[in-house]
Design a protein around this motif. Structure first.
Motif, PDB file in Angstrom:
ATOM      1  N   PHE A  40      31.930  -2.748  49.301  1.00 23.47           N
ATOM      2  CA  PHE A  40      31.513  -2.147  48.028  1.00 23.47           C
ATOM      3  C   PHE A  40      30.599  -0.938  48.298  1.00 23.47           C
ATOM      4  CE2 PHE A  40      29.214  -1.785  44.036  1.00 23.47           C
ATOM      5  CZ  PHE A  40      30.194  -2.052  43.085  1.00 23.47           C
ATOM      6  N   ALA A  41      29.605  -1.130  49.180  1.00 23.46           N
ATOM      7  CA  ALA A  41      28.676  -0.046  49.514  1.00 23.46           C
ATOM      8  C   ALA A  41      29.404   1.109  50.199  1.00 23.46           C
ATOM      9  CB  ALA A  41      27.563  -0.583  50.410  1.00 23.46           C
ATOM     10  N   HIS A  42      30.341   0.771  51.088  1.00 22.63           N
ATOM     11  CA  HIS A  42      31.107   1.807  51.787  1.00 22.63           C
ATOM     12  C   HIS A  42      31.918   2.643  50.798  1.00 22.63           C
ATOM     13  CE1 HIS A  42      34.527   3.496  54.033  1.00 22.63           C
ATOM     14  NE2 HIS A  42      33.708   3.530  55.068  1.00 22.63           N
ATOM     15  N   SER A  43      32.535   1.999  49.826  1.00 22.57           N
ATOM     16  CA  SER A  43      33.348   2.713  48.842  1.00 22.57           C
ATOM     17  C   SER A  43      32.491   3.666  48.013  1.00 22.57           C
ATOM     18  CB  SER A  43      34.064   1.713  47.926  1.00 22.57           C
ATOM     19  OG  SER A  43      34.970   0.910  48.665  1.00 22.57           O
ATOM     20  N   ILE A  44      31.324   3.203  47.593  1.00 22.28           N
ATOM     21  CA  ILE A  44      30.419   4.075  46.833  1.00 22.28           C
ATOM     22  C   ILE A  44      29.987   5.266  47.686  1.00 22.28           C
ATOM     23  CG2 ILE A  44      28.129   4.216  45.770  1.00 22.28           C
ATOM     24  CD1 ILE A  44      28.484   1.349  44.823  1.00 22.28           C
ATOM     25  N   ASP A  45      29.685   5.020  48.953  1.00 18.12           N
ATOM     26  CA  ASP A  45      29.258   6.080  49.865  1.00 18.12           C
ATOM     27  C   ASP A  45      30.355   7.127  50.034  1.00 18.12           C
ATOM     28  OD1 ASP A  45      27.173   7.044  51.610  1.00 18.12           O
ATOM     29  OD2 ASP A  45      28.486   6.561  53.290  1.00 18.12           O
ATOM     30  N   MET A  46      31.603   6.679  50.210  1.00 14.07           N
ATOM     31  CA  MET A  46      32.719   7.607  50.368  1.00 14.07           C
ATOM     32  C   MET A  46      32.922   8.462  49.113  1.00 14.07           C
ATOM     33  SD  MET A  46      34.124   7.515  53.368  1.00 14.07           S
ATOM     34  CE  MET A  46      32.440   7.382  53.986  1.00 14.07           C
ATOM     35  N   ILE A  47      32.790   7.853  47.953  1.00 14.92           N
ATOM     36  CA  ILE A  47      32.938   8.600  46.702  1.00 14.92           C
ATOM     37  C   ILE A  47      31.872   9.681  46.600  1.00 14.92           C
ATOM     38  CG2 ILE A  47      32.793   8.442  44.180  1.00 14.92           C
ATOM     39  CD1 ILE A  47      33.975   5.596  44.451  1.00 14.92           C
ATOM     40  N   MET A  48      30.630   9.333  46.893  1.00 14.40           N
ATOM     41  CA  MET A  48      29.529  10.297  46.798  1.00 14.40           C
ATOM     42  C   MET A  48      29.713  11.439  47.787  1.00 14.40           C
ATOM     43  SD  MET A  48      26.329   7.653  46.345  1.00 14.40           S
ATOM     44  CE  MET A  48      25.098   8.955  46.289  1.00 14.40           C
ATOM     45  N   ILE A  49      30.095  11.116  49.029  1.00 11.52           N
ATOM     46  CA  ILE A  49      30.270  12.152  50.053  1.00 11.52           C
ATOM     47  C   ILE A  49      31.344  13.150  49.638  1.00 11.52           C
ATOM     48  CG2 ILE A  49      31.182  12.574  52.376  1.00 11.52           C
ATOM     49  CD1 ILE A  49      29.777  10.044  53.295  1.00 11.52           C
ATOM     50  N   HIS A  50      32.508  12.636  49.276  1.00 13.44           N
ATOM     51  CA  HIS A  50      33.648  13.528  49.058  1.00 13.44           C
ATOM     52  C   HIS A  50      33.607  14.241  47.714  1.00 13.44           C
ATOM     53  CE1 HIS A  50      35.520  12.508  52.817  1.00 13.44           C
ATOM     54  NE2 HIS A  50      35.361  11.228  52.562  1.00 13.44           N
ATOM     55  N   VAL A  51      33.053  13.609  46.709  1.00 16.18           N
ATOM     56  CA  VAL A  51      32.874  14.318  45.438  1.00 16.18           C
ATOM     57  C   VAL A  51      31.908  15.487  45.636  1.00 16.18           C
ATOM     58  CG1 VAL A  51      31.879  14.145  43.126  1.00 16.18           C
ATOM     59  CG2 VAL A  51      33.461  12.391  43.919  1.00 16.18           C
ATOM     60  N   TYR A  52      30.861  15.263  46.410  1.00 12.14           N
ATOM     61  CA  TYR A  52      29.896  16.344  46.694  1.00 12.14           C
ATOM     62  C   TYR A  52      30.573  17.502  47.424  1.00 12.14           C
ATOM     63  CZ  TYR A  52      26.115  18.927  48.908  1.00 12.14           C
ATOM     64  OH  TYR A  52      25.294  19.937  49.345  1.00 12.14           O
ATOM     65  N   HIS A  53      31.322  17.185  48.488  1.00  7.19           N
ATOM     66  CA  HIS A  53      31.941  18.251  49.285  1.00  7.19           C
ATOM     67  C   HIS A  53      33.020  18.993  48.504  1.00  7.19           C
ATOM     68  CE1 HIS A  53      29.830  17.770  53.022  1.00  7.19           C
ATOM     69  NE2 HIS A  53      30.110  16.483  53.087  1.00  7.19           N
ATOM     70  N   ILE A  54      33.787  18.291  47.702  1.00  4.13           N
ATOM     71  CA  ILE A  54      34.815  18.959  46.895  1.00  4.13           C
ATOM     72  C   ILE A  54      34.158  19.908  45.887  1.00  4.13           C
ATOM     73  CG2 ILE A  54      36.603  18.600  45.151  1.00  4.13           C
ATOM     74  CD1 ILE A  54      37.326  15.986  46.594  1.00  4.13           C
ATOM     75  N   SER A  55      33.099  19.442  45.257  1.00  4.55           N
ATOM     76  CA  SER A  55      32.406  20.294  44.284  1.00  4.55           C
ATOM     77  C   SER A  55      31.784  21.514  44.965  1.00  4.55           C
ATOM     78  CB  SER A  55      31.328  19.495  43.544  1.00  4.55           C
ATOM     79  OG  SER A  55      30.312  19.055  44.438  1.00  4.55           O
TER      80      SER A  55
END
Length: 375
Positions: free
Chosen positions: A109-124
């Motif tokens: 669960f924590a890993h999934s949240i971390d991946m979402i935050m990382i990649h949403v940030y980089h895409i933006s």
């Protein structure tokens, strides 16, 4: 664990040269000059400059690769919630196993949240980047520290948690006083898991240069790459041993269940152990698939490193981080197992409810069920 997004060079450049140099990770034939690059040192190969990073970050295929992590992570969160709320109680697990499985769910669960935050940030950030400042797509190692420690702890923590599960099952199978010290064993295993996971992560990243820059927080700093390679080589192959142990444990507890069928307490405990062993076998086999896929992808990337354009190579490297898919597939396997166990249990209950319980047919049914207990 596919954490190596900055890959080694071809055989023409030694590993020592690669890790000691900040200027070039390939034998470059590109004569382009990157203007407005205030990060790279003079003489840096064009492939390692901010211009290549900008080209990569703003390409549609790199954004698609990053978006795939977001999608699989969102699906993973959904499946984890479904399993925890609906199916985790549908099958029997010993207390120690349930605690460790719950830890695995929390890590995913924590890993999934971390991946979402990382990649949403980089895409933006990639959409905000401009050609006049190509280095804006890069981030400092210090900025990524929290994200990197999180997903690294989760991935290694999942491996160590699996090992703790099988230590518990071995103790249950062969330690006569297991029931007496079950709680103590649980506490010791959890403490061992925390110390190992945190200790290894602290050791791997002990020499990282917090002032250096990376294209993505998913990248591993060059100063930590060799240590992480050693840890990966030492830790993850043990998963294969766990696969064999899962088969051995299932057979052992199945025999124990058959021998204890006339002792209600022992038989019930053995039945729980059998069901948990079947569950762990299915989960472990699923995990092993990802452990096999990773080195194949990693070696393939390294083999074609010199012949692949850097933006494309970085995209493939991003896709090769299979733990976003892992955190979706493993909970999905758990949901499928819980759903099947629930269906089987309901079918058995209704088959007994529908049996006639009076007259000659009822007597035959009753004595048939009694007879089956002695077979």
């Amino acid at each position: 664990m596919s954490l190596f997004l900055t890959t080694p060079t071809s055989l023409a450049l030694s590993a020592t040269d690669f890790f000691a140099s900040d200027l070039c990770t390939v034998h470059s034939t590109n004569t382009k000059i990157c203007n407005n690059d205030w990060i790279s040192k003079p003489g840096t190969c064009y492939e390692d400059t901010c211009c290549t990073s900008f080209e990569t970050a703003t390409s549609w295929y790199y954004r698609l690769a990053q978006g795939s992590h977001v999608i699989f992570s969102l699906l993973g969160l959904l499946v984890i919630i479904i399993y925890a709320s609906k199916y985790s109680s549908k099958h029997m697990l010993p207390d120690n196993v349930r605690v460790l499985v719950n830890i695995m769910l929390i890590l995913m669960f924590a890993h999934s949240i971390d991946m979402i935050m990382i990649h949403v940030y980089h895409i933006s950030q990639s959409y905000k980047a401009v050609v006049s400042n190509p280095c804006s797509v890069r981030v400092q190692v210090s900025f990524c520290a929290l994200f990197r420690y999180t997903f690294s702890f989760c991935t290694l923590g999942l491996a160590f948690c699996q090992y703790c599960l099988y230590i518990d099952r071995l103790l249950c199978a062969f330690y006569n006083d297991y029931i007496k010290y079950q709680k103590a064993i649980q506490y010791l295993l959890v403490m061992k898991w925390i110390v190992l996971s945190a200790g290894v992560i602290a050791w791997v990243y002990r020499e990282e240069d917090s002032e250096s820059y990376l294209l993505s927080c998913l990248n591993i700093p060059l100063d930590s790459m060799i240590d992480l390679s050693f840890v990966t080589a030492a830790v993850f192959p043990i998963n294969i041993i766990c696969c064999f142990l899962s088969v051995i444990m299932f057979r052992h507890f199945k025999k124990k269940e058959n021998r204890s069928r006339f002792e209600i307490n022992s038989h019930f405990t053995a039945a729980v152990d059998v069901e948990s062993s079947e569950f762990l076998y299915i989960v472990t086999i699923s995990q092993a698939v990802f452990i096999v896929i990773y080195p194949v992808l990693s070696l393939s990337m390294r083999f074609f490193y010199e012949d692949t354009p850097r933006p494309l190579h970085l995209t493939i490297a991003t896709l090769s981080y299979v733990f976003s898919i892992y955190c979706f597939v493993i909970p999905l396997v758990m949901v499928d197992y819980g759903r099947k166990r629930d269906g089987t249990r309901r079918t058995r209950i209704w088959s007994h409810v529908k049996l006639k319980s009076v007259g000659k047919e009822g007597a035959d049914n009753y004595f048939g069920m009694m007879k089956s207990q002695w077979e």
